[in-house]
Design a protein around this motif. Structure first.
Motif, PDB file in Angstrom:
ATOM      1  N   LYS A   1       0.814  -1.218   0.000  1.00 31.69           N
ATOM      2  CA  LYS A   1       0.000   0.000   0.000  1.00 31.69           C
ATOM      3  C   LYS A   1       0.847   1.268   0.000  1.00 31.69           C
ATOM      4  CE  LYS A   1      -3.805  -2.356   2.338  1.00 31.69           C
ATOM      5  NZ  LYS A   1      -4.500  -2.606   3.623  1.00 31.69           N
ATOM      6  N   SER A   2       2.103   1.135   0.383  1.00 33.27           N
ATOM      7  CA  SER A   2       2.980   2.311   0.411  1.00 33.27           C
ATOM      8  C   SER A   2       3.606   2.618  -0.939  1.00 33.27           C
ATOM      9  CB  SER A   2       4.102   2.097   1.446  1.00 33.27           C
ATOM     10  OG  SER A   2       5.050   1.150   0.988  1.00 33.27           O
ATOM     11  N   VAL A   3       3.423   1.730  -1.908  1.00 32.60           N
ATOM     12  CA  VAL A   3       4.055   1.881  -3.220  1.00 32.60           C
ATOM     13  C   VAL A   3       3.252   2.841  -4.090  1.00 32.60           C
ATOM     14  CG1 VAL A   3       4.638   0.669  -5.361  1.00 32.60           C
ATOM     15  CG2 VAL A   3       5.107  -0.411  -3.159  1.00 32.60           C
ATOM     16  N   ASP A   4       3.947   3.745  -4.765  1.00 36.17           N
ATOM     17  CA  ASP A   4       3.330   4.585  -5.800  1.00 36.17           C
ATOM     18  C   ASP A   4       3.264   3.761  -7.074  1.00 36.17           C
ATOM     19  OD1 ASP A   4       2.511   6.426  -7.651  1.00 36.17           O
ATOM     20  OD2 ASP A   4       4.209   7.792  -7.404  1.00 36.17           O
ATOM     21  N   ALA A   5       2.054   3.322  -7.441  1.00 34.75           N
ATOM     22  CA  ALA A   5       1.900   2.374  -8.549  1.00 34.75           C
ATOM     23  C   ALA A   5       2.259   2.971  -9.906  1.00 34.75           C
ATOM     24  CB  ALA A   5       0.466   1.847  -8.579  1.00 34.75           C
ATOM     25  N   ASN A   6       2.086   4.289 -10.084  1.00 30.41           N
ATOM     26  CA  ASN A   6       2.430   4.945 -11.347  1.00 30.41           C
ATOM     27  C   ASN A   6       1.866   4.162 -12.538  1.00 30.41           C
ATOM     28  OD1 ASN A   6       3.558   6.723 -13.191  1.00 30.41           O
ATOM     29  ND2 ASN A   6       5.586   5.780 -13.113  1.00 30.41           N
ATOM     30  N   VAL A   7       0.555   4.004 -12.568  1.00 35.00           N
ATOM     31  CA  VAL A   7      -0.114   3.204 -13.594  1.00 35.00           C
ATOM     32  C   VAL A   7      -0.015   3.892 -14.954  1.00 35.00           C
ATOM     33  CG1 VAL A   7      -2.295   2.167 -14.308  1.00 35.00           C
ATOM     34  CG2 VAL A   7      -1.695   2.269 -11.874  1.00 35.00           C
ATOM     35  N   GLN A   8       0.298   3.106 -15.979  1.00 33.18           N
ATOM     36  CA  GLN A   8       0.412   3.622 -17.344  1.00 33.18           C
ATOM     37  C   GLN A   8      -0.338   2.705 -18.295  1.00 33.18           C
ATOM     38  OE1 GLN A   8       4.381   3.474 -18.954  1.00 33.18           O
ATOM     39  NE2 GLN A   8       3.958   4.980 -20.564  1.00 33.18           N
ATOM     40  N   LEU A   9      -1.153   3.274 -19.155  1.00 40.94           N
ATOM     41  CA  LEU A   9      -1.841   2.532 -20.204  1.00 40.94           C
ATOM     42  C   LEU A   9      -1.262   2.920 -21.557  1.00 40.94           C
ATOM     43  CD1 LEU A   9      -5.629   2.715 -19.189  1.00 40.94           C
ATOM     44  CD2 LEU A   9      -4.119   0.735 -19.027  1.00 40.94           C
ATOM     45  N   VAL A  10      -0.866   1.923 -22.332  1.00 40.70           N
ATOM     46  CA  VAL A  10      -0.306   2.147 -23.666  1.00 40.70           C
ATOM     47  C   VAL A  10      -1.158   1.382 -24.669  1.00 40.70           C
ATOM     48  CG1 VAL A  10       1.708   1.900 -25.150  1.00 40.70           C
ATOM     49  CG2 VAL A  10       2.020   2.363 -22.701  1.00 40.70           C
TER      50      VAL A  10
END
Length: 319
Positions: free
Chosen positions: A36-45
């Motif tokens: 839960k502490s992780v910044d997921a930085n989600v990216q869709l390509v």
């Protein structure tokens, strides 16, 4: 009836053999806090593969220990929002598969997300950084290091984190998410539903990663479990650490996570399965306290089971 393992009536009562670590719950509480502490930085390509009724994307996010994880994401067009979603997990050493096998669920109005397990046949990153062997398999990765460095700990967390990411998508109804997969994918399905209890439908197929000591005592530490034999031969040839090793494997044993599952479960098992022996699967299934149903194939092993995927589609449609 031919028999590889215990009689069916004994399987239905079997409680498992592998020892459970005393701090199991604290271990997974600590693991989830890290996730839960992780910044997921989600990216869709946008993918090169496209079909008229769905948009197809490569989805990337950052998991624990900084690994960049890849999944295939198929989002149906012209469907009322929000809609249900299904997560798919693949077999050991494999990958998320081709786009076309996601389309059946997309055609039925589901978003479909299929994850590449880190360090296996797909595009997800394995950041490594563990002490001890990395030879011949992921079960033993980190076994000579601290329990927090077991690789399947990270893979189970990747699955739970991805489920949370999907539930936050505006097009997805967080209350209508299901998970499924065969073998390793079945084990990850159990772990994902245990660590993300909002998942409503759970369909593991002959799940791997259950009751390791039972596998060993049946002399089935071969094929998918061969690395257990490799580890003992190289690192504990006289088995002076046997109790310690199996207890450590207990942290990533799905039979001990199974009781956390809250969604409804439909599980398929073949009673002639020599890859993931039936008793190991029953060790997990018997600990599930949620609504559950077992589809039993007496003459089948670790293989396709006629009609099972049709049953799973009907099961998921109830979302």
């Amino acid at each position: 009836m031919p028999m590889l393992d215990m009689p069916l009536e004994q399987l239905k009562q079997y409680a498992g053999r592998n020892p459970k670590p005393a701090d199991f719950d604290k271990y997974w509480s600590r693991a989830l806090d890290e996730m839960k502490s992780v910044d997921a930085n989600v990216q869709l390509v946008e993918s090169d593969f496209q079909v008229p009724f769905s948009d197809c994307f490569d989805l990337y996010f950052t998991g624990v220990r900084g690994a960049r994880i890849h999944a295939k994401y198929v989002r149906p067009k012209h469907i009322a929002l929000p809609h249900p979603a299904i997560l798919q997990f693949h077999g050991y050493t494999g990958h998320a598969g081709d786009w076309n096998d996601k389309l059946i669920y997309a055609s039925l109005g589901f978003s479909v997300i299929a994850m590449d397990c880190r360090g296996q046949g797909g595009s997800s990153e394995d950041t490594g950084g563990i002490k001890g062997t990395t030879h011949h398999g992921h079960i033993i990765r980190g076994l000579n290091d601290t329990p927090d460095n077991l690789l399947f700990r990270h893979i189970f967390l990747d699955a739970a984190q991805l489920a949370g990411i999907v539930m936050e998508m505006p097009e997805v109804d967080e209350n209508r998410v299901g998970v499924t997969g065969p073998s390793q994918g079945g084990g990850i399905t159990l772990a994902c539903a245990a660590l993300e209890p909002r998942i409503k439908r759970v369909a593991p197929i002959y799940p791997f990663l259950c009751d390791y000591q039972r596998v060993w005592e049946m002399d089935q530490a071969k094929d998918a479990y061969q690395e257990l034999r490799t580890f003992f031969r190289y690192f504990d040839p006289q088995h002076t650490r046997e109790e310690e090793i199996f207890t450590r494997l207990g942290y990533i044993d799905n039979q001990f996570l199974a009781s956390r599952i809250q969604g409804e479960v439909l599980m398929g098992v073949g009673l002639m399965d020599s890859i993931c022996p039936p008793s190991t699967q029953f060790a997990a299934y018997n600990k599930i306290t949620a609504n559950k149903k077992l589809e039993i194939y007496p003459d089948y092993g670790h293989e396709g089971m006629p009609g099972l995927h049709d049953k799973i589609v009907q099961f998921m449609l109830k979302l």
